[in-house]
Design a protein around this motif. Sequence first.
Motif, mmCIF file in Angstrom:
data_model
loop_
_atom_site.group_PDB
_atom_site.id
_atom_site.type_symbol
_atom_site.label_atom_id
_atom_site.label_comp_id
_atom_site.label_asym_id
_atom_site.label_seq_id
_atom_site.Cartn_x
_atom_site.Cartn_y
_atom_site.Cartn_z
ATOM 1 N N LEU A 1 0.860 -1.184 0.000
ATOM 2 C CA LEU A 1 0.000 0.000 0.000
ATOM 3 C C LEU A 1 0.890 1.226 0.000
ATOM 4 O O LEU A 1 1.813 1.331 0.820
ATOM 5 C CB LEU A 1 -0.887 0.022 1.255
ATOM 6 C CG LEU A 1 -1.634 1.346 1.503
ATOM 7 C CD1 LEU A 1 -2.705 1.575 0.453
ATOM 8 C CD2 LEU A 1 -2.232 1.377 2.910
ATOM 9 N N GLU A 2 0.630 2.145 -0.915
ATOM 10 C CA GLU A 2 1.272 3.458 -0.868
ATOM 11 C C GLU A 2 0.198 4.507 -0.648
ATOM 12 O O GLU A 2 -0.863 4.458 -1.284
ATOM 13 C CB GLU A 2 2.026 3.787 -2.162
ATOM 14 C CG GLU A 2 2.729 5.133 -2.065
ATOM 15 C CD GLU A 2 3.143 5.732 -3.403
ATOM 16 O OE1 GLU A 2 4.056 6.577 -3.398
ATOM 17 O OE2 GLU A 2 2.547 5.382 -4.433
ATOM 18 N N VAL A 3 0.456 5.464 0.223
ATOM 19 C CA VAL A 3 -0.464 6.580 0.446
ATOM 20 C C VAL A 3 0.229 7.860 0.013
ATOM 21 O O VAL A 3 1.312 8.189 0.516
ATOM 22 C CB VAL A 3 -0.881 6.665 1.922
ATOM 23 C CG1 VAL A 3 -1.741 7.914 2.157
ATOM 24 C CG2 VAL A 3 -1.640 5.406 2.334
ATOM 25 N N GLY A 4 -0.394 8.560 -0.935
ATOM 26 C CA GLY A 4 0.197 9.770 -1.514
ATOM 27 C C GLY A 4 0.865 9.441 -2.830
ATOM 28 O O GLY A 4 2.084 9.441 -2.952
ATOM 29 N N THR A 5 0.060 9.161 -3.846
ATOM 30 C CA THR A 5 0.564 8.679 -5.137
ATOM 31 C C THR A 5 1.467 9.682 -5.834
ATOM 32 O O THR A 5 2.463 9.304 -6.464
ATOM 33 C CB THR A 5 -0.615 8.338 -6.075
ATOM 34 O OG1 THR A 5 -1.553 7.521 -5.371
ATOM 35 C CG2 THR A 5 -0.141 7.623 -7.319
#
Length: 217
Positions: A82-86
């Motif tokens: 999961l990445e937050v802030g693409t």
Amino acid sequence: MNIEKARFNMIEQQIRPWDVLDQDVLELLSVVKREHFVPEAYRNLAFADLEVPLPAGQKMLPPRIEARILQELGVQKHETVLEVGTGSGFMAALLGRRALRVVTVERVAELASFAQQNLLAEGAGNVEVVVGNGAQGWPDAAPYDVIVMSGGLPVLPQSLLEQLKIGGRLSAFVGSAPIMKAQIVRRVSETEYRITDVFETYVEPLVDAIEPSRFTF
């Protein structure tokens, strides 16, 4: 500008001196073309050691920071991330090259669309861009092997930590101006987490990030 020379200089003069010595990470930075993820107006800054402006007032992290985080996380081919802030999608593209699947969450629809176009052009078929607020994670696809918070957090919310699998790793920029700590958190058991401070920097906080408790007497 000699693109390949600029890329070489970025790796040798910015990234290696930041103790990024993992050969797989260094090769990845040659393969995934950073200039393809930078807005046209700032293409000449693609390899500079600074935050590149993005649509909607957002910024792209400096390459040395992204490379160091990628190295510290040690993402494996069987893992879900999961990445937050693409942002522009560049970090998601790097993660996608190392992982089985990447879910990347972006609050700003205009920026999510920009990243989606970049990732499609890159051929990153295992990266899913989602529009939403991921300041406390994204439980829809949890648990994850790896979580990458690409914006700042005043504190690490427990709800986010609980979305990690046991044995999973999380990277986050924690604290407040003027200095934040880049931390790697490893989930050791159901109740235990191990935190390592990697370096100090400053990253703009995520919108709606949880603030630390403030008691008044």
